[in-house]
Scaffold this active site. Structure first.
Site, PDB file in Angstrom:
ATOM      1  N   ASP A 187       0.882  -1.162   0.000  1.00 31.65           N
ATOM      2  CA  ASP A 187       0.000   0.000   0.000  1.00 31.65           C
ATOM      3  C   ASP A 187       0.925   1.219   0.000  1.00 31.65           C
ATOM      4  O   ASP A 187       2.104   1.128   0.375  1.00 31.65           O
ATOM      5  CB  ASP A 187      -0.933  -0.003   1.217  1.00 31.65           C
ATOM      6  N   TRP A 188       0.403   2.353  -0.392  1.00 33.16           N
ATOM      7  CA  TRP A 188       1.233   3.542  -0.649  1.00 33.16           C
ATOM      8  C   TRP A 188       2.059   3.946   0.585  1.00 33.16           C
ATOM      9  O   TRP A 188       1.499   4.300   1.614  1.00 33.16           O
ATOM     10  CB  TRP A 188       0.335   4.670  -1.145  1.00 33.16           C
TER      11      TRP A 188
END
Ligand code: BGC
Length: 785
Positions: free
Chosen positions: A291-292
């Site tokens: 995830d970012w």
């Protein structure tokens, strides 16, 4: 690398707001050779091993860290179309020298999220806002999820996107979870089946998916570092099961690891999760992306099989480059991860140089979104047949700010830049009803003066982090309400809740505000005083309290967040054009205090929790309410119709279980309207040595539209896995011998037919690995003392 809260805030701001302004500073490594030399192996032409051999260590470190950073522009490889980089959520590093194109990834679960405007381009590029996952799940029809998926995939394909960052299938563990709207259900079977169908739909278009957030990402508070402490059993049965079903049934191209830790280890750094469970046990063969900005240690992420770190930071690639150069990171690990990414890259539209049109069929998709919403909304209450609206009911007095503005979905990365949305008032008017003009004017003016941010995001950025501050409910004069009660045929009151990524809901969000209560009370008294009915519409992203006020409504229609066509779908149901057939995929408890997670959400210490202990174990949602005799306001699986159905003639293929059992049932429409019925199969298993919930959903099916008097025979199957629970001692899925009771119902508490069968001997259905073991003892809730 450890990121401070401040730097995380900056990164997030960049993630949401600066996407459109990031411009290339320098050309990427390897892009210097406009024409590839004949001696350099080319991706797709030469064997992958040769391409890998030809890559420098620096190139390898860039390949595994996304390229969405200021210094990189994804120049097109020769022969491929140059794409507009501002439109998407992220992309991988391109290597012109090797013929490796950048692949493009974009959110999200309720529709494609790209920037609606592009620099030096007068056109707009809107996408369809589809119903959110919680509403899609309420259809109990994987066909709906598949059709919506394929429409979203079509938009991704036609806008030049390779991988859609969804579906999202974390569990509705607690009603206050800030991203619940993006997720399907409190139950892993319905989550897994809906996800598998959505993946099939999206991937049928030749674009990829990313199952997220893997795993146990069930809250937003402290989401980047919260340590989720959960038993092996609850993890396997509740939090991993949906992912397993989806991976096995639909072969997603990618999986996105989550931000949180599970039992002390970041998911993106957990080899046990990403290699042992996801790949070895379930056979996943795509790549895993973070995830970012998730996780902390790029090297551990590489070793754990988190193949791609998104969206890409120079510090990550530099660290990987030097570790691979000095031998502290095995080059084999890097090559393995790159091979996984490139294997998927080879299937992408970009690789195939698909001539995307930038003109998806938005009209067709809008009508699909309308139908999907109408097939899914749930009729919670319908006293004295308040709905459908009778022939004589034409004049509608619509109260509540959001009767005039549909909230299509939640906030954050799950938002869609849609061109328009249809409000309840607009939907009703277009269906031929007269919506009171005084009220309409008053509310529209209030909305206009309150300057709610225009949902039609007319900007260069990919999405807006938040909606405008939600306007407090407009107070309407009592005399005006009484006057409208005289003049109109019926009242409608819309209650709205919106929230999203980056924060959980506050407790007060669960209850009606004083202004909402006052409005409902006055409208109800005035209209009922005139012998007229009141319909409440719930345009909400998550569960709210209903028990204290529902008696003031004759009908309650739960629209969740229905996407841009919501007003039309509501009118379709209210007018009787479509019979409601949605059922709850998540429980509405009487009070928040009744939820099994209330004392363990969002964790400890208060303020900025570091850990959350899942003390409720497997008793999430109805598994808890049914096992501990806690009566909910509306139970899991509940939903009314305009017609009625009888269940009869239940038959089992055998009284003894071998490998499989088939159950058939006749469902007859005994009412006056045509409609569909959802049949739910719950199983009660013997609890000899293992603690068991009172019942668990093990199958479901939806009939066709049945005309009055029509009967359909439906069939459901149970395999050995459906009988089994996770036995921690044996690290295996085990079915205990004894009597199993199958309950077929119209909800988890409306059981219509039962039958039982015997399992002669214990069955070890699947032996798995002893992994993700909690480091501390958990005081887990048990149904048997
Ligand atoms: C979200 C993901 C999303 C990603 C890219 C993250 O903040 O948690 O769900 O896919 O951003 O936008």
């Amino acid at each position: 690398m450890k990121l401070s809260t401040y730097s995380i805030a900056l990164l997030l701001a960049a993630h949401f707001c600066l996407a459109g302004t990031a411009r290339a500073q320098t050309a990427p490594v390897g892009s210097g050779d406009a024409k590839p030399s004949n001696t350099v192996p080319q991706f797709g032409e030469s064997p992958l091993e040769e391409v890998l051999r030809a890559m420098t260590t620096e190139e390898k470190s860039l390949m595994v860290t996304g390229a969405k950073r200021r210094e990189v522009e994804p120049v097109a490889t020769p022969g491929r179309k140059q794409k507009n980089i501002t439109a998407v959520g992220g992309y991988t590093y391109p290597f012109v020298r090797l013929g490796i194109p950048a692949i493009y990834l974009s959110d999200g679960p309720a529709g494609l999220r790209i920037a609606p405007r592009r620099e030096n381009d007068p056109n707009t590029y809107y996408c369809t806002a589809f119903p959110v996952a919680t509403l899609v799940a309420s259809s109990w029809d994987p066909g709906v999820a598949e059709r919506v998926g394929s429409a979203m995939g079509h938009e991704a394909l036609e806008y030049g996107v390779d991988i859609l960052l969804g579906p999202a299938l974390n569990i509705h563990r607690d009603p206050l979870g800030g991203r619940c709207f993006e997720y399907y259900s409190e139950d892993p079977l319905i989550s897994g089946k809906m996800t598998a169908a959505a993946v099939k739909g999206i991937q049928s278009q030749g674009v990829g998916t990313s199952l997220k957030h893997f795993a146990a990402n069930n809250q937003e508070t402290s989401r980047r570092f919260i340590n989720t402490i959960v038993s092996e059993r609850a993890l396997r049965e509740i939090y991993l099961e949906g992912f397993k079903i989806a991976v096995e049934e639909s072969e997603p191209w990618t999986v996105m690891s989550s931000y949180n830790k599970i039992n002390g280890v970041y998911t993106s750094e957990s080899e046990e999760l990403l290699e042992t469970i996801l790949r070895k046990e379930w056979g996943f063969d795509g790549f895993v992306l973070s995830d970012w900005y998730g996780g902390e240690d790029a090297l551990m992420q590489m070793r754990a099989g988190n193949d791609l770190l998104m969206p890409g930071l120079a510090v990550w690639s530099q660290k990987i480059d030097s570790a691979a150069s000095n031998g502290s990171l095995d080059m084999g690990v890097l090559d393995r991860n790159i091979a996984r990414i490139l294997n998927v890259a080879q299937r992408t539209p970009t690789y195939r140089n698909y001539p995307y049109s930038d003109k998806p069929d938005l009209k067709g998709n809008a009508s699909l979104a309308r139908d999907a919403a109408a097939q899914s909304m749930v009729l919670l209450r319908n006293e004295n047949q308040a709905l459908p609206l009778g022939q004589g009911t034409r004049k509608v007095a619509a109260f509540g700010n959001y009767s005039y503005k549909m909230i299509v979905g939640g906030t954050g990365s799950g938002m869609v830049n849609n061109a328009y949305s249809v409000s309840l008032a607009q939907g009703l008017e277009l269906a031929g009803y007269q919506v009171d003009e005084d009220l309409q004017k008053t509310y529209l003016e209030y909305l206009r003066l309150g300057k709610p941010r225009n949902l039609k995001a007319d900007s260069l950025i990919t999405a807006l982090p938040k909606l405008d501050s939600i306007l407090g409910e407009l107070a309407i004069d009592e005399n005006l309400i009484r006057q409208k009660a005289k003049e109109s045929d019926i009242a409608m009151v819309t209650i709205m809740r919106v929230f999203g990524e980056g924060g959980d809901r506050k407790l007060k969000d669960f209850y009606l505000t004083a202004a909402e209560k006052a409005l409902l009370r006055s409208v109800s008294d005035a209209f009922r005083g005139e012998g007229k009915k009141v319909v409440v519409v719930l345009n909400i992203g998550g569960v709210i309290e209903v028990a204290s006020w529902r008696d003031q409504a004759d009908a309650i229609l739960l629209a969740w967040q229905p996407g841009q066509e919501g007003g039309h779908a509501l009118a379709d149901l209210m007018s009787g054009k479509v019979t409601p057939s949605g059922k709850l995929a998540t429980t509405f408890p009487v009070d928040y205090r009744n939820t099994p997670t209330a004392k363990n959400f969002p964790g400890t210490p208060a303020g900025e929790p570091k850990q959350v202990v899942y003390e409720e174990g497997i008793y999430v949602g109805y598994r808890y309410y049914d096992s501990f005799n806690v009566t909910p306001a509306y139970e899991f699986g509940y939903g009314l119709s305009y017609t009625s159905f009888t269940y009869s003639n239940m038959k089992l293929s055998s009284g003894k279980f071998k490998d499989r059992l088939t159950i058939t049932l006749d469902v007859k429409n005994t009412g006056k309207a045509a409609g569909k019925e959802v049949v739910q199969l719950y199983l009660s298993a013997p609890a000899k040595t293992m603690d068991k919930p009172a019942k668990e959903l093990k199958g479901f099916t939806k009939t066709e539209v049945l005309q009055p008097g029509q009967t359909q025979t439906v069939s459901l199957t149970l395999d050995a896995r459906a009988l089994a629970s996770f036995d921690t001692g044996q690290t295996a899925w085990v079915a205990e011998p004894g009597k199993y009771t199958i309950q077929l119902g119209a909800s988890s508490r409306d059981i219509r037919q039962t039958a039982s069968f015997k399992l002669a001997k214990a069955l070890v259905v699947e032996q798995v690995n002893k992994v993700l073991v909690p480091e501390v003892a958990i005081q887990e809730l048990k149904a048997t003392k």
